[in-house]
Motif scaffolding. Structure first.
Motif, PDB file in Angstrom:
ATOM      1  N   ASP A   1      24.140  32.485 -59.568  1.00 62.49           N
ATOM      2  CA  ASP A   1      23.865  32.449 -61.004  1.00 62.49           C
ATOM      3  C   ASP A   1      22.402  32.107 -61.267  1.00 62.49           C
ATOM      4  N   THR A   2      21.842  31.226 -60.438  1.00 61.52           N
ATOM      5  CA  THR A   2      20.441  30.863 -60.604  1.00 61.52           C
ATOM      6  C   THR A   2      19.533  32.052 -60.337  1.00 61.52           C
ATOM      7  N   VAL A   3      19.840  32.813 -59.304  1.00 63.01           N
ATOM      8  CA  VAL A   3      19.006  33.961 -58.941  1.00 63.01           C
ATOM      9  C   VAL A   3      19.080  35.051 -59.986  1.00 63.01           C
ATOM     10  N   THR A   4      20.276  35.283 -60.533  1.00 61.53           N
ATOM     11  CA  THR A   4      20.450  36.396 -61.456  1.00 61.53           C
ATOM     12  C   THR A   4      20.086  36.039 -62.894  1.00 61.53           C
ATOM     13  N   ARG A   5      20.418  34.821 -63.332  1.00 59.40           N
ATOM     14  CA  ARG A   5      20.211  34.455 -64.725  1.00 59.40           C
ATOM     15  C   ARG A   5      18.979  33.592 -64.954  1.00 59.40           C
ATOM     16  N   ARG A   6      18.583  32.826 -63.956  1.00 57.40           N
ATOM     17  CA  ARG A   6      17.436  31.939 -64.109  1.00 57.40           C
ATOM     18  C   ARG A   6      16.518  32.105 -62.911  1.00 57.40           C
ATOM     19  N   PRO A   7      15.888  33.277 -62.766  1.00 57.31           N
ATOM     20  CA  PRO A   7      15.086  33.539 -61.561  1.00 57.31           C
ATOM     21  C   PRO A   7      13.922  32.594 -61.386  1.00 57.31           C
ATOM     22  N   ALA A   8      13.420  31.987 -62.469  1.00 54.15           N
ATOM     23  CA  ALA A   8      12.292  31.064 -62.328  1.00 54.15           C
ATOM     24  C   ALA A   8      12.671  29.820 -61.547  1.00 54.15           C
ATOM     25  N   GLU A   9      13.974  29.535 -61.415  1.00 53.99           N
ATOM     26  CA  GLU A   9      14.413  28.321 -60.739  1.00 53.99           C
ATOM     27  C   GLU A   9      15.126  28.606 -59.415  1.00 53.99           C
ATOM     28  N   ARG A  10      14.898  29.790 -58.875  1.00 52.20           N
ATOM     29  CA  ARG A  10      15.647  30.156 -57.670  1.00 52.20           C
ATOM     30  C   ARG A  10      15.269  29.321 -56.458  1.00 52.20           C
ATOM     31  N   TRP A  11      14.073  28.729 -56.431  1.00 55.66           N
ATOM     32  CA  TRP A  11      13.706  27.842 -55.338  1.00 55.66           C
ATOM     33  C   TRP A  11      13.646  26.383 -55.779  1.00 55.66           C
ATOM     34  N   GLY A  12      14.194  26.101 -56.934  1.00 53.32           N
ATOM     35  CA  GLY A  12      14.219  24.726 -57.399  1.00 53.32           C
ATOM     36  C   GLY A  12      13.064  24.415 -58.342  1.00 53.32           C
ATOM     37  N   VAL A  13      13.048  23.160 -58.801  1.00 53.09           N
ATOM     38  CA  VAL A  13      12.061  22.700 -59.781  1.00 53.09           C
ATOM     39  C   VAL A  13      11.536  21.344 -59.334  1.00 53.09           C
ATOM     40  N   LEU A  14      10.225  21.170 -59.419  1.00 53.83           N
ATOM     41  CA  LEU A  14       9.634  19.859 -59.172  1.00 53.83           C
ATOM     42  C   LEU A  14       9.374  19.206 -60.528  1.00 53.83           C
ATOM     43  N   VAL A  15       9.981  18.038 -60.751  1.00 51.80           N
ATOM     44  CA  VAL A  15       9.899  17.347 -62.033  1.00 51.80           C
ATOM     45  C   VAL A  15       9.010  16.118 -61.874  1.00 51.80           C
ATOM     46  N   PHE A  16       7.920  16.076 -62.627  1.00 52.13           N
ATOM     47  CA  PHE A  16       7.037  14.912 -62.643  1.00 52.13           C
ATOM     48  C   PHE A  16       7.530  13.955 -63.724  1.00 52.13           C
ATOM     49  N   GLN A  17       7.679  12.671 -63.360  1.00 56.67           N
ATOM     50  CA  GLN A  17       8.247  11.672 -64.265  1.00 56.67           C
ATOM     51  C   GLN A  17       7.306  10.488 -64.435  1.00 56.67           C
ATOM     52  N   ASN A  18       7.489   9.803 -65.569  1.00 61.21           N
ATOM     53  CA  ASN A  18       6.704   8.592 -65.808  1.00 61.21           C
ATOM     54  C   ASN A  18       7.439   7.380 -65.244  1.00 61.21           C
ATOM     55  N   GLU A  19       6.907   6.185 -65.521  1.00 61.14           N
ATOM     56  CA  GLU A  19       7.483   4.967 -64.936  1.00 61.14           C
ATOM     57  C   GLU A  19       8.874   4.653 -65.479  1.00 61.14           C
ATOM     58  N   ASP A  20       9.246   5.231 -66.619  1.00 64.71           N
ATOM     59  CA  ASP A  20      10.587   5.038 -67.180  1.00 64.71           C
ATOM     60  C   ASP A  20      11.558   6.127 -66.727  1.00 64.71           C
ATOM     61  N   ARG A  21      11.150   6.927 -65.763  1.00 64.49           N
ATOM     62  CA  ARG A  21      11.952   8.029 -65.224  1.00 64.49           C
ATOM     63  C   ARG A  21      12.230   9.104 -66.279  1.00 64.49           C
ATOM     64  N   GLN A  22      11.358   9.234 -67.229  1.00 57.85           N
ATOM     65  CA  GLN A  22      11.449  10.315 -68.203  1.00 57.85           C
ATOM     66  C   GLN A  22      10.629  11.500 -67.708  1.00 57.85           C
ATOM     67  N   ASP A  23      11.189  12.689 -67.858  1.00 60.91           N
ATOM     68  CA  ASP A  23      10.520  13.895 -67.375  1.00 60.91           C
ATOM     69  C   ASP A  23       9.303  14.205 -68.236  1.00 60.91           C
ATOM     70  N   VAL A  24       8.181  14.417 -67.585  1.00 59.63           N
ATOM     71  CA  VAL A  24       6.925  14.743 -68.268  1.00 59.63           C
ATOM     72  C   VAL A  24       6.589  16.221 -68.119  1.00 59.63           C
ATOM     73  N   LEU A  25       6.741  16.749 -66.915  1.00 61.09           N
ATOM     74  CA  LEU A  25       6.379  18.141 -66.629  1.00 61.09           C
ATOM     75  C   LEU A  25       7.331  18.710 -65.595  1.00 61.09           C
ATOM     76  N   CYS A  26       7.868  19.908 -65.870  1.00 61.14           N
ATOM     77  CA  CYS A  26       8.725  20.624 -64.921  1.00 61.14           C
ATOM     78  C   CYS A  26       7.959  21.819 -64.373  1.00 61.14           C
ATOM     79  N   VAL A  27       7.930  21.934 -63.058  1.00 66.61           N
ATOM     80  CA  VAL A  27       7.216  23.029 -62.397  1.00 66.61           C
ATOM     81  C   VAL A  27       8.217  23.835 -61.580  1.00 66.61           C
ATOM     82  N   PRO A  28       8.719  24.963 -62.105  1.00 71.86           N
ATOM     83  CA  PRO A  28       9.585  25.831 -61.298  1.00 71.86           C
ATOM     84  C   PRO A  28       8.790  26.440 -60.147  1.00 71.86           C
TER      85      PRO A  28
END
Length: 438
Positions: free
Chosen positions: A59-86
Motif C-alpha cells: 500500500d505504501t509503494v502504490t498509494r504513498r510512493p514518497a514514503e516507500r523507504w520510510g521517513v526521517l522525522v526531526f523532533q524537538n526536546e518535547d518529542r514534537q515533530d518539526v520536519l519530516c523528510v521522506p
C-alpha cells in the motif's frame, strides 16, 4: 543532499533544491532558492527518528510512493515533530531502483541523511517496523502538523486552474443549456480552454528556466554516448543522454531528459568507477558508479556509451574527469542460455536505469516523453477535444456568444492536439529513428 530524479519540467527542483547543514542549522532549500532553517540544540531540533515503512509495504509503494523507504522525522526536546523528510524524495536514484533492491536502512546512507545528522550532532533512532496497510502516520506525537521536505510533480497553481476549469466548464454548460443563457456558453468553452492553457504555461516556463540554467554547466566535463554500430542509436539518445561531471556533482541525464544529481564528496558521493566485464571473453559490459560504501549509484551500458570509434577516448576522459579509482570486475550471472537474447543487465539493481541510458524503441520513447501519458495521465488527449466539439459548431452561429464559444473550443482542440501531433511526427520521422552516425 539532492532530490530524486526529475522530469524535464521539474529540472529546476533537482538543480536547485538541497537539504544541508549550515553549522548547527538544518537548511531546506526549495526550487525557488527559498530556505527554511531549523536550529539544532536547545529550543530546536534535538533528535531524529527513522520511521521505516510497514512490513507489508504494498500500500505504501502504490498509494504513498514518497514514503516507500520510510521517513526521517526531526523532533524537538518535547518529542514534537518539526520536519519530516521522506527518503524517497531525497534519493537521486528513486524511480530506477526498487524497494526490494534497496533496504530502507541503507537508504539513510545513500541519501546522505545519516551523514547529515551526524554533522549536526543529532542521534538517529529507529522506530520498530510495524505491520499495517500503509496508513500509519510518520508523526510521533505532534501537536501541530510538521513541515515536510517534499517536491510536487506539478505545482499547486496548475492543479487549481485545471480543477476550476473542469468545474467551470461543467457548471456553465449545464446552466447555459438548461436555462437557455447564451453568455454561459463562452464561459464554459473558456473554462475548458484553461486546462491545456495551464499545461502550456507550465511547459513553456520550464523550457525557459532550463534554457537559462546553461551557465551552471559551464565548468562541466560532458561525456556523451559513443555507441557501437548497429546498436540502434537514435538522435534522441545521442543528443539528450549525457554524464556531466562538475567540481562537486555528477549530473546524469537519460534518453528522455530525466535528470538526477549525485554528489562527489562525502560518504554517499561517487568514489569509484567499476567496469564490468564478461567472465568468459572479458569484454566490457557496463560501467558502475559506486559510493564509498560500495553501493552502485549509476549504471552505463558499455556498448551504448563507449563501444564506438571514440569510445576509448570517452572512457579515458570520464576516468580523468572523476579523478577516482577505476577497476575491472567480472559480472556474474551474465550467461543464461535460455535468456540469451535478453539484456545482460537483467537482474541488476539498476536495470531500469540501464534501459533508460540506452536507445529506446520509438514507441517507448514517445510514451516516456508524452505529457499526457507520463505526467498528466488518463485519456485527456481524447476527452478534452471531444468535450470541445459540443460547442465548436458555434463558429458558424449567428450570435457573438456562440462564435466566441466556438473560437475557444477550436483553440482548446489545437492546444491539445498540436503539441502532441508535432512531437509524434518528429519522433516517427527523425528523433527516434535509428541512425548509424551522429
Amino acid at each position: 543532499m539532492r532530490p530524486r530524479r526529475m522530469r524535464p519540467h521539474n529540472a529546476d527542483v533537482v538543480r536547485r533544491a538541497r537539504l544541508y547543514a549550515d553549522g548547527k542549522t538544518l537548511v531546506v532549500r526549495d526550487r525557488r532558492l527559498r530556505e527554511r532553517r531549523y536550529s539544532v540544540g536547545p529550543g530546536g531540533i534535538r533528535r531524529a527518528v527513522f520511521v521505516p515503512p510497514p512490513v507489508d509495504a504494498w500500500d505504501t509503494v502504490t498509494r504513498r510512493p514518497a514514503e516507500r523507504w520510510g521517513v526521517l522525522v526531526f523532533q524537538n526536546e518535547d518529542r514534537q515533530d518539526v520536519l519530516c523528510v521522506p527518503l524517497a524524495e531525497w534519493l537521486p536514484e528513486a524511480g530506477v531502483i526498487g524497494i526490494l533492491n534497496l533496504k530502507p536502512a541503507k537508504c539513510l546512507d545513500r541519501t546522505g541523511l545519516r551523514e547529515l545528522a551526524a554533522a549536526l550532532g543529532i542521534r538517529v533512532e529507529e522506530k520498530p517496523q510495524s505491520r499495517g496497510d500503509g496508513r500509519e502516520q510518520p508523526e510521533t506525537g505532534s501537536v501541530r502538523a510538521p513541515d515536510r521536505a517534499v517536491h510536487r510533480e506539478l505545482p499547486r497553481w496548475h492543479n487549481w486552474i485545471r480543477g476550476l476549469g473542469a468545474l467551470g466548464w461543467l457548471t456553465a454548460l449545464v446552466v447555459g443549456f438548461a436555462a437557455d443563457v447564451g453568455w454561459c456558453l463562452p464561459i464554459a468553452a473558456g473554462a475548458l480552454f484553461a486546462l491545456p492553457a495551464a499545461d502550456s504555461v507550465l511547459r513553456v516556463g520550464a523550457w525557459w528556466r532550463n534554457r537559462g540554467d546553461g551557465g551552471r554547466f559551464a565548468e562541466a566535463v560532458v561525456i556523451t554516448p559513443d555507441p557501437a554500430a548497429g546498436e540502434g542509436a537514435t538522435p534522441r539518445f545521442r543528443r539528450t543522454a549525457s554524464v556531466r561531471v562538475l567540481p562537486g556533482d555528477v549530473v546524469l541525464t537519460d534518453t528522455v531528459g530525466r535528470e538526477r544529481w549525485l554528489g562527489r564528496e562525502g560518504a554517499h558521493g561517487v568514489a569509484r568507477l567499476v567496469r564490468l566485464v564478461d567472465p568468459g571473453d572479458r569484454q566490457p559490459l557496463g560501467v558502475e558508479l559506486r559510493d564509498h560504501g560500495g553501493g552502485v549509484r549509476a549504471l552505463l551500458p558499455w556498448r551504448h556509451w563507449f563501444a564506438g570509434p571514440l569510445g576509448r577516448e570517452r572512457w579515458e576522459e570520464m576516468v580523468s574527469a572523476f579523478s577516482v579509482s577505476a577497476a575491472d570486475e567480472e559480472r556474474r550471472g551474465t550467461r543464461r542460455p535460455v535468456e540469451a537474447k535478453k539484456p545482460w543487465w537483467n537482474g541488476h539493481p539498476l536495470a531500469a536505469e540501464a534501459r533508460m541510458m540506452s536507445p529506446l524503441p520509438a514507441k517507448d520513447a514517445r510514451a516516456e516523453t508524452s505529457w499526457h501519458s507520463s505526467v498528466i495521465g488518463g485519456n485527456e488527449l481524447l476527452l478534452i477535444p471531444v468535450f470541445s466539439l459540443v460547442l465548436i459548431a458555434g463558429l458558424f452561429g449567428d450570435t457573438v456568444t456562440a462564435r466566441l464559444a466556438g473560437l475557444f473550443s477550436a483553440l482548446t482542440i489545437v492546444a491539445e492536439w498540436a503539441p502532441a501531433a508535432t512531437r509524434s511526427l518528429i519522433s516517427r520521422f527523425y528523433y527516434d529513428k535509428p541512425q548509424e552516425h551522429a
